[in-house]
Design a protein around this motif. Structure first.
Motif, mmCIF file in Angstrom:
data_model
loop_
_atom_site.group_PDB
_atom_site.id
_atom_site.type_symbol
_atom_site.label_atom_id
_atom_site.label_comp_id
_atom_site.label_asym_id
_atom_site.label_seq_id
_atom_site.Cartn_x
_atom_site.Cartn_y
_atom_site.Cartn_z
ATOM 1 N N LEU A 9 0.839 -1.185 0.000
ATOM 2 C CA LEU A 9 0.000 0.000 0.000
ATOM 3 C C LEU A 9 0.883 1.246 0.000
ATOM 4 O O LEU A 9 1.827 1.354 0.784
ATOM 5 N N MET A 10 0.558 2.149 -0.888
ATOM 6 C CA MET A 10 1.292 3.407 -0.930
ATOM 7 C C MET A 10 0.774 4.293 0.183
ATOM 8 O O MET A 10 -0.425 4.533 0.293
ATOM 9 N N LYS A 11 1.665 4.751 1.026
ATOM 10 C CA LYS A 11 1.269 5.609 2.134
ATOM 11 C C LYS A 11 0.935 6.995 1.607
ATOM 12 O O LYS A 11 1.647 7.555 0.796
ATOM 13 N N LYS A 12 -0.168 7.525 2.061
ATOM 14 C CA LYS A 12 -0.584 8.865 1.665
ATOM 15 C C LYS A 12 0.280 9.883 2.419
ATOM 16 O O LYS A 12 0.649 9.663 3.567
ATOM 17 N N LYS A 13 0.578 10.996 1.739
ATOM 18 C CA LYS A 13 1.517 11.950 2.330
ATOM 19 C C LYS A 13 1.061 13.386 2.120
ATOM 20 O O LYS A 13 0.588 13.754 1.045
ATOM 21 N N VAL A 14 1.237 14.186 3.161
ATOM 22 C CA VAL A 14 1.042 15.630 3.098
ATOM 23 C C VAL A 14 2.401 16.271 3.331
ATOM 24 O O VAL A 14 3.108 15.926 4.277
ATOM 25 N N GLY A 66 -10.027 24.556 2.155
ATOM 26 C CA GLY A 66 -11.125 23.839 1.504
ATOM 27 C C GLY A 66 -10.626 22.929 0.395
ATOM 28 O O GLY A 66 -11.087 21.788 0.251
ATOM 29 N N LYS A 67 -9.670 23.393 -0.383
ATOM 30 C CA LYS A 67 -9.078 22.560 -1.440
ATOM 31 C C LYS A 67 -8.383 21.353 -0.814
ATOM 32 O O LYS A 67 -8.453 20.238 -1.333
ATOM 33 N N PHE A 68 -7.720 21.576 0.304
ATOM 34 C CA PHE A 68 -7.043 20.501 1.037
ATOM 35 C C PHE A 68 -8.053 19.450 1.486
ATOM 36 O O PHE A 68 -7.846 18.244 1.299
ATOM 37 N N ILE A 69 -9.163 19.894 2.060
ATOM 38 C CA ILE A 69 -10.213 18.969 2.496
ATOM 39 C C ILE A 69 -10.753 18.181 1.305
ATOM 40 O O ILE A 69 -10.915 16.959 1.373
ATOM 41 N N ASP A 70 -11.006 18.876 0.199
ATOM 42 C CA ASP A 70 -11.512 18.202 -0.999
ATOM 43 C C ASP A 70 -10.548 17.133 -1.496
ATOM 44 O O ASP A 70 -10.968 16.074 -1.964
ATOM 45 N N ALA A 71 -9.255 17.388 -1.397
ATOM 46 C CA ALA A 71 -8.252 16.422 -1.867
ATOM 47 C C ALA A 71 -8.254 15.150 -1.034
ATOM 48 O O ALA A 71 -7.792 14.103 -1.489
ATOM 49 N N MET A 72 -8.777 15.235 0.184
ATOM 50 C CA MET A 72 -8.835 14.064 1.062
ATOM 51 C C MET A 72 -10.152 13.302 0.957
ATOM 52 O O MET A 72 -10.360 12.332 1.672
ATOM 53 N N ASN A 73 -11.014 13.731 0.064
ATOM 54 C CA ASN A 73 -12.292 13.051 -0.151
ATOM 55 C C ASN A 73 -12.025 11.576 -0.454
ATOM 56 O O ASN A 73 -11.228 11.258 -1.332
ATOM 57 N N PRO A 74 -12.659 10.672 0.274
ATOM 58 C CA PRO A 74 -12.404 9.243 0.047
ATOM 59 C C PRO A 74 -12.608 8.791 -1.402
ATOM 60 O O PRO A 74 -11.963 7.858 -1.858
ATOM 61 N N VAL A 75 -13.464 9.473 -2.138
ATOM 62 C CA VAL A 75 -13.628 9.156 -3.556
ATOM 63 C C VAL A 75 -12.600 9.981 -4.320
ATOM 64 O O VAL A 75 -12.654 11.202 -4.335
ATOM 65 N N GLY A 76 -11.634 9.324 -4.910
ATOM 66 C CA GLY A 76 -10.596 10.031 -5.645
ATOM 67 C C GLY A 76 -9.546 10.673 -4.756
ATOM 68 O O GLY A 76 -8.935 11.672 -5.114
ATOM 69 N N GLN A 77 -9.330 10.091 -3.594
ATOM 70 C CA GLN A 77 -8.412 10.650 -2.603
ATOM 71 C C GLN A 77 -6.994 10.800 -3.164
ATOM 72 O O GLN A 77 -6.454 9.880 -3.771
ATOM 73 N N ALA A 78 -6.399 11.957 -2.964
ATOM 74 C CA ALA A 78 -5.042 12.227 -3.438
ATOM 75 C C ALA A 78 -4.021 11.463 -2.596
ATOM 76 O O ALA A 78 -4.138 11.389 -1.379
ATOM 77 N N ALA A 79 -3.035 10.905 -3.275
ATOM 78 C CA ALA A 79 -1.964 10.200 -2.567
ATOM 79 C C ALA A 79 -0.942 11.170 -1.985
ATOM 80 O O ALA A 79 -0.291 10.874 -0.995
ATOM 81 N N HIS A 80 -0.782 12.334 -2.615
ATOM 82 C CA HIS A 80 0.195 13.316 -2.139
ATOM 83 C C HIS A 80 -0.434 14.701 -2.246
ATOM 84 O O HIS A 80 -0.908 15.095 -3.317
ATOM 85 N N ILE A 81 -0.429 15.424 -1.145
ATOM 86 C CA ILE A 81 -0.949 16.787 -1.096
ATOM 87 C C ILE A 81 0.171 17.691 -0.594
ATOM 88 O O ILE A 81 0.830 17.383 0.403
ATOM 89 N N ILE A 82 0.378 18.786 -1.306
ATOM 90 C CA ILE A 82 1.405 19.754 -0.925
ATOM 91 C C ILE A 82 0.717 21.059 -0.532
ATOM 92 O O ILE A 82 -0.093 21.589 -1.286
ATOM 93 N N VAL A 83 1.055 21.568 0.648
ATOM 94 C CA VAL A 83 0.539 22.859 1.111
ATOM 95 C C VAL A 83 1.660 23.878 0.896
ATOM 96 O O VAL A 83 2.692 23.824 1.564
#
Length: 150
Positions: A9-14, A66-83
Motif C-alpha cells: 500500500l502506498m502511504k498517503k503523504k502531506v 477547503g481545497k485541502f479537504i476536498d483532496a482528502m475526499n475518500p472518492v478520488g483521494q489524493a496520494a500526495h498533497i502539498i501545502v
C-alpha cells in the motif's frame, strides 16, 4: 483458491512547505505533477494573472484549506498533497497536520528559508512583496523542531 497479486500500500503523504516569498517553495511543488497543490496564492489568480487583494487574505487561506479537504475526499483521494504557503507560524499549518493524521496521512514539514536578505527576496519574488513585508514575515517566524531544511 484465487491467485491475487498483492502490492504494498502506498502511504498517503502531506507535505507542508514553509518559507518566505521566493525561497523555492512553488518550484519544489511543481516537481510533483501528480500531487494536489494547495496554495492561498492560487486564489488570487484571475485569467492567468496574479491579482492580490490584501483584505481577501483570510478568504484565500480558507479557500486553500477547503481545497485541502476536498483532496482528502475518500472518492478520488489524493496520494500526495502539498501545502504551498509561507506558513511563518505553527498555528497557520497545524490544522492541515491534524486533518492529515485523522485521515491517515503521513506528513512532513519542509523549511525553504536560506540566507537571503529581505531585499534579495523582494527583488526575486513574482508577487511584488516588498522588503518591508518580507521582514514582517521574518520577524514573526516560529521554528518547528519537526521540519527538514531544504
Amino acid at each position: 483458491m484465487r491467485n491475487e497479486l498483492t502490492y504494498p500500500l502506498m502511504k498517503k503523504k502531506v507535505t507542508i512547505l514553509r518559507g518566505l516569498p521566493s525561497t523555492g517553495k512553488s518550484t519544489y511543488a511543481e516537481a510533483y505533477p501528480h500531487a494536489v497543490v494547495c496554495s492561498a496564492d492560487d486564489y488570487f489568480m484571475v485569467d492567468g494573472k496574479y491579482e492580490f487583494v490584501g483584505w481577501k487574505v483570510p478568504i484565500s487561506h480558507q479557500w486553500c484549506f477547503g481545497k485541502f479537504i476536498d483532496a482528502m475526499n475518500p472518492v478520488g483521494q489524493a496520494a500526495h498533497i502539498i501545502v504551498d504557503n509561507t506558513n511563518t507560524m505553527k498555528w497557520e499549518y497545524q490544522n492541515y497536520i491534524k486533518l492529515a493524521l485523522f485521515m491517515d496521512y503521513e506528513f512532513e514539514i519542509l523549511n525553504f528559508n536560506q540566507d537571503w536578505t529581505d531585499q534579495e527576496l523582494a527583488d526575486r519574488n513574482k508577487h511584488g512583496v516588498p522588503a518591508e513585508g518580507i521582514n514582517r514575515m521574518r520577524t514573526r517566524w516560529e521554528d518547528d523542531s519537526r521540519e527538514k531544511f531544504m
